[in-house]
Motif scaffolding. Sequence first.
Motif, PDB file in Angstrom:
ATOM      1  N   GLY A   1      15.346  -1.901   2.618  1.00  0.00           N
ATOM      2  CA  GLY A   1      14.172  -1.591   3.420  1.00  0.00           C
ATOM      3  C   GLY A   1      13.663  -3.063   4.194  1.00  0.00           C
ATOM      4  N   LEU A   2      14.574  -3.999   4.086  1.00  0.00           N
ATOM      5  CA  LEU A   2      13.910  -5.215   4.705  1.00  0.00           C
ATOM      6  C   LEU A   2      14.906  -5.598   5.676  1.00  0.00           C
ATOM      7  N   ASP A   3      14.566  -6.031   6.826  1.00  0.00           N
ATOM      8  CA  ASP A   3      15.424  -6.404   8.152  1.00  0.00           C
ATOM      9  C   ASP A   3      16.082  -7.679   7.941  1.00  0.00           C
ATOM     10  N   TYR A   4      15.788  -8.488   6.883  1.00  0.00           N
ATOM     11  CA  TYR A   4      16.577  -9.919   7.026  1.00  0.00           C
ATOM     12  C   TYR A   4      17.587  -9.981   6.282  1.00  0.00           C
ATOM     13  N   TYR A   5      18.276  -8.847   5.895  1.00  0.00           N
ATOM     14  CA  TYR A   5      19.542  -9.155   5.205  1.00  0.00           C
ATOM     15  C   TYR A   5      20.689  -9.056   5.984  1.00  0.00           C
ATOM     16  N   THR A   6      21.883  -9.894   5.686  1.00  0.00           N
ATOM     17  CA  THR A   6      23.199 -10.057   6.327  1.00  0.00           C
ATOM     18  C   THR A   6      24.110  -9.951   5.115  1.00  0.00           C
TER      19      THR A   6
ATOM     20  N   VAL B   1       9.302  -6.189 -12.365  1.00  0.00           N
ATOM     21  CA  VAL B   1       8.892  -6.235 -13.791  1.00  0.00           C
ATOM     22  C   VAL B   1       8.149  -5.192 -14.235  1.00  0.00           C
ATOM     23  N   ASP B   2       7.385  -4.574 -13.596  1.00  0.00           N
ATOM     24  CA  ASP B   2       6.419  -3.347 -13.997  1.00  0.00           C
ATOM     25  C   ASP B   2       7.593  -2.235 -14.276  1.00  0.00           C
ATOM     26  N   ARG B   3       8.814  -2.157 -13.523  1.00  0.00           N
ATOM     27  CA  ARG B   3       9.810  -1.240 -13.789  1.00  0.00           C
ATOM     28  C   ARG B   3      10.503  -1.313 -15.114  1.00  0.00           C
ATOM     29  N   VAL B   4      10.625  -2.609 -15.333  1.00  0.00           N
ATOM     30  CA  VAL B   4      11.212  -3.190 -16.777  1.00  0.00           C
ATOM     31  C   VAL B   4      10.548  -2.672 -18.011  1.00  0.00           C
TER      32      VAL B   4
ATOM     33  N   THR C   1      15.858   1.786  -9.429  1.00  0.00           N
ATOM     34  CA  THR C   1      16.281   0.702  -9.033  1.00  0.00           C
ATOM     35  C   THR C   1      15.259  -0.240  -9.698  1.00  0.00           C
ATOM     36  N   ILE C   2      15.827  -1.178 -10.477  1.00  0.00           N
ATOM     37  CA  ILE C   2      15.187  -1.950 -11.263  1.00  0.00           C
ATOM     38  C   ILE C   2      15.103  -3.417 -10.505  1.00  0.00           C
ATOM     39  N   SER C   3      16.089  -3.746  -9.838  1.00  0.00           N
ATOM     40  CA  SER C   3      16.326  -5.068  -9.272  1.00  0.00           C
ATOM     41  C   SER C   3      16.896  -4.893  -7.942  1.00  0.00           C
ATOM     42  N   ALA C   4      16.865  -5.693  -6.804  1.00  0.00           N
ATOM     43  CA  ALA C   4      17.351  -5.715  -5.733  1.00  0.00           C
ATOM     44  C   ALA C   4      17.497  -7.050  -4.871  1.00  0.00           C
ATOM     45  N   GLY C   5      18.343  -7.054  -3.960  1.00  0.00           N
ATOM     46  CA  GLY C   5      18.321  -8.320  -2.875  1.00  0.00           C
ATOM     47  C   GLY C   5      19.445  -8.302  -2.259  1.00  0.00           C
TER      48      GLY C   5
ATOM     49  N   HIS D   1       0.867  -1.303  -0.108  1.00  0.00           N
ATOM     50  CA  HIS D   1       0.014   0.124  -0.029  1.00  0.00           C
ATOM     51  C   HIS D   1       0.881   1.251  -0.012  1.00  0.00           C
ATOM     52  N   GLU D   2       1.746   1.393  -1.053  1.00  0.00           N
ATOM     53  CA  GLU D   2       2.266   2.591  -1.358  1.00  0.00           C
ATOM     54  C   GLU D   2       1.625   3.664  -1.947  1.00  0.00           C
ATOM     55  N   ASN D   3       2.267   4.910  -2.113  1.00  0.00           N
ATOM     56  CA  ASN D   3       1.727   6.017  -2.880  1.00  0.00           C
ATOM     57  C   ASN D   3       1.863   5.819  -4.431  1.00  0.00           C
TER      58      ASN D   3
ATOM     59  N   ASN E   1      11.790 -13.318  -9.014  1.00  0.00           N
ATOM     60  CA  ASN E   1      12.728 -13.652  -7.850  1.00  0.00           C
ATOM     61  C   ASN E   1      13.669 -14.764  -8.135  1.00  0.00           C
ATOM     62  N   ILE E   2      15.142 -14.976  -8.079  1.00  0.00           N
ATOM     63  CA  ILE E   2      15.747 -16.017  -7.612  1.00  0.00           C
ATOM     64  C   ILE E   2      16.278 -16.236  -6.173  1.00  0.00           C
ATOM     65  N   GLU E   3      16.327 -17.291  -5.620  1.00  0.00           N
ATOM     66  CA  GLU E   3      16.627 -17.479  -4.301  1.00  0.00           C
ATOM     67  C   GLU E   3      17.697 -18.793  -4.598  1.00  0.00           C
TER      68      GLU E   3
ATOM     69  N   ARG F   1       5.742   6.921 -10.216  1.00  0.00           N
ATOM     70  CA  ARG F   1       6.649   6.339 -11.121  1.00  0.00           C
ATOM     71  C   ARG F   1       7.475   5.209 -10.777  1.00  0.00           C
ATOM     72  N   GLY F   2       7.064   4.061 -11.253  1.00  0.00           N
ATOM     73  CA  GLY F   2       7.770   2.778 -10.676  1.00  0.00           C
ATOM     74  C   GLY F   2       7.153   2.406  -9.313  1.00  0.00           C
ATOM     75  N   ARG F   3       6.054   2.795  -9.043  1.00  0.00           N
ATOM     76  CA  ARG F   3       5.694   2.335  -7.571  1.00  0.00           C
ATOM     77  C   ARG F   3       4.112   2.081  -7.671  1.00  0.00           C
ATOM     78  N   LEU F   4       3.872   0.695  -7.640  1.00  0.00           N
ATOM     79  CA  LEU F   4       2.236   0.560  -8.034  1.00  0.00           C
ATOM     80  C   LEU F   4       1.992  -0.376  -6.424  1.00  0.00           C
ATOM     81  N   ARG F   5       0.743  -0.549  -6.534  1.00  0.00           N
ATOM     82  CA  ARG F   5       0.074  -1.321  -5.248  1.00  0.00           C
ATOM     83  C   ARG F   5       0.025  -2.841  -5.472  1.00  0.00           C
TER      84      ARG F   5
HETATM   85  P1  HAM Z   1      12.585  -5.105  -3.142  1.00  0.00           P
HETATM   86  O1  HAM Z   1      13.556  -4.261  -3.121  1.00  0.00           O
HETATM   87  O2  HAM Z   1      11.481  -4.629  -1.924  1.00  0.00           O
HETATM   88  O3  HAM Z   1      13.104  -6.451  -2.593  1.00  0.00           O
HETATM   89  O4  HAM Z   1      11.663  -5.473  -4.309  1.00  0.00           O
HETATM   90  C1  HAM Z   1      12.528  -5.761  -5.390  1.00  0.00           C
HETATM   91  C2  HAM Z   1      12.016  -4.853  -6.716  1.00  0.00           C
HETATM   92  O5  HAM Z   1      10.649  -4.882  -6.889  1.00  0.00           O
HETATM   93  C3  HAM Z   1      12.618  -3.449  -6.415  1.00  0.00           C
HETATM   94  O6  HAM Z   1      13.927  -3.273  -6.997  1.00  0.00           O
HETATM   95  C4  HAM Z   1      11.677  -2.755  -7.399  1.00  0.00           C
HETATM   96  O7  HAM Z   1      12.159  -2.952  -8.692  1.00  0.00           O
HETATM   97  C5  HAM Z   1      10.458  -3.545  -7.446  1.00  0.00           C
HETATM   98  N1  HAM Z   1       9.185  -3.056  -6.705  1.00  0.00           N
HETATM   99  C6  HAM Z   1       9.311  -2.961  -5.396  1.00  0.00           C
HETATM  100  N2  HAM Z   1       8.073  -2.325  -4.885  1.00  0.00           N
HETATM  101  C7  HAM Z   1       7.556  -2.020  -6.079  1.00  0.00           C
HETATM  102  C8  HAM Z   1       6.576  -1.197  -6.216  1.00  0.00           C
HETATM  103  N3  HAM Z   1       5.548  -0.910  -5.141  1.00  0.00           N
HETATM  104  N4  HAM Z   1       5.905  -0.983  -7.437  1.00  0.00           N
HETATM  105  C9  HAM Z   1       6.616  -1.627  -8.576  1.00  0.00           C
HETATM  106  N5  HAM Z   1       7.607  -2.251  -8.339  1.00  0.00           N
HETATM  107  C10 HAM Z   1       8.398  -2.470  -7.155  1.00  0.00           C
HETATM  108  C11 HAM Z   1      12.320  -7.503  -2.286  1.00  0.00           C
HETATM  109  O8  HAM Z   1      11.072  -7.536  -2.389  1.00  0.00           O
HETATM  110  C12 HAM Z   1      13.062  -8.666  -1.855  1.00  0.00           C
HETATM  111  N6  HAM Z   1      12.296  -9.928  -1.346  1.00  0.00           N
HETATM  112  C13 HAM Z   1      14.070  -9.028  -2.984  1.00  0.00           C
HETATM  113  C14 HAM Z   1      14.818 -10.244  -2.678  1.00  0.00           C
HETATM  114  C15 HAM Z   1      14.838 -11.494  -3.082  1.00  0.00           C
HETATM  115  N7  HAM Z   1      15.811 -10.532  -1.675  1.00  0.00           N
HETATM  116  C16 HAM Z   1      16.254 -11.664  -1.580  1.00  0.00           C
HETATM  117  N8  HAM Z   1      15.632 -12.271  -2.458  1.00  0.00           N
END
Ligand code: HAM
Length: 448
Positions: free
Chosen positions: A269-274, A337-340, A308-312, A124-126, A139-141, A129-133
């Motif tokens: 923005g996620l607490d689980y990273y090390t 993928v929406d950002r792509v 930011t198109i990808s993160a982890g 539930h974000e505002n 994902n790859i893990e 650009r590049g931000r959808l609800r």
């Molecule tokens: P995240 O950075 O929150 O990480 O989201 C990953 C990607 O999803 C972001 O880089 C961005 O491209 C896209 N994204 C995030 N929020 C939105 C949004 N509201 N609208 C459109 N695109 C969005 C994760 O979710 C982690 N689970 C990634 C991960 C996988 N870490 C380890 N494994």
Amino acid sequence: MQETQGKKEKKTVPTSVKGMRDLIGDTYYAYQGFAEKASEIAMYYGFIPIETPILEHEEVFTSAIGTETDIVEKEMYTLRTKGGDRLALRPEGTAATMRAYIEHGMHTWHQPVMLYRYGTFFRHENPQRGRLREHRQFNIEILGTPKSIADAMVIRILAITLEESGFHNLSVDINSIGDKECRPAYIKNLTAYYRKHINDICDNCRQRMKTNPLRVLDCKNAQCQDIKAGAPDSMSSLCNGCRKHFREVLEYLEALSVPYRINNHLVRGLDYYTKTVFEIISVPKEVPSEEKKGGDGKEKTTSAPPLTISAGGRYDLLAKQMGSKREVSAVGGAIGVDRVIMSPEWKPLDPRIIKKPKAYFIQLGNEAKLKSLSVIETLRKAKFPIAHSISKDGLGAQLAVAEKLGIPYTIIFGQKEAIDETVIVRNMNTRSQDTVKMKDLASYVKKL
Ligand code: HAM
């Protein structure tokens, strides 16, 4: 909602929810084409697919992502069932993937377990650009290995996937935020530094200092930028193990020719990273501006701001955080993928189900219309792609569509052909045509 005024009653016409959208036709294919390409690359590298439910018990995310994060605090869609269970629409995929790893005893499988997933996530974000609800991620893990090559492999595969989708100006920002050995000391340093500047930072940072100090480095507020620039970096507090791990990841990236930039303030923005955290940023190339020339007479250029198109990152402590007795070393990342799809860099890839029509099927008269679907089915079984407008009647209207689409052949099925059990196959370029018996149609079209 839009309002329409009837004569007596006022009706509201429902629309889609803010920040969520319908994917229709070519837009749907755009997503499908990307997901197919990404899955193909992941599968080649040995990943297997996983899908988890859209709804999970709320604690899957609260325990994993952290209660003091924006995602859990402000953005999660939660609901209470009639039976009293608290559920959440998944805001991301990693926590649920780990839940599944633990639940299915995947530690007994051959390690590491490499999983890929594509699906929708809800925050539930505002919308902007590049931000959808409702957004989509690939994902790859890699679960069950502490090895640094896994970190590099995740980054490399995500980058390759983006490159094959048209992105050529990518920058990998990378950092190490340490582990349970060294992070407490870093947080202590960071809080001591910020405490000295307590009167100059924004309210949000002041709050984060108490609840989740690392996140002060995520602050975008102009007033905090100078203070942030002078903040101690996590790198100088790393223990030997984390330092070695990070150095190895960088060495692998260099060997793989993945350009990177160490960003000491990257915390995520996620607490689980090390240890490793990363972001892949698209820096679109400059394109000529609509406005041809500037005041200096030079050609004007414009470009979209970096995104930011990808993160982890690595999440070695997540399993225990979620209540598992066993530690599971793991690393992964996601592509938004929406950002792509929204990026000017993106090159559309057709999904495999799209087949360019080789012939346009034309039917004329009642008798032919009745048997048309059987002819089309014969052509489908012969794997011969066609287009048609079965609801149209006249020859002129149908031929006009065939000409417009530039399809090389037409298959004409009129009253006479329906009685004779034949069709006419016409080459639209040479205007030559053959009458083909229905029973020979499949073998005839295979030769076209
Ligand atoms: P995240 O950075 O929150 O990480 O989201 C990953 C990607 O999803 C972001 O880089 C961005 O491209 C896209 N994204 C995030 N929020 C939105 C949004 N509201 N609208 C459109 N695109 C969005 C994760 O979710 C982690 N689970 C990634 C991960 C996988 N870490 C380890 N494994």
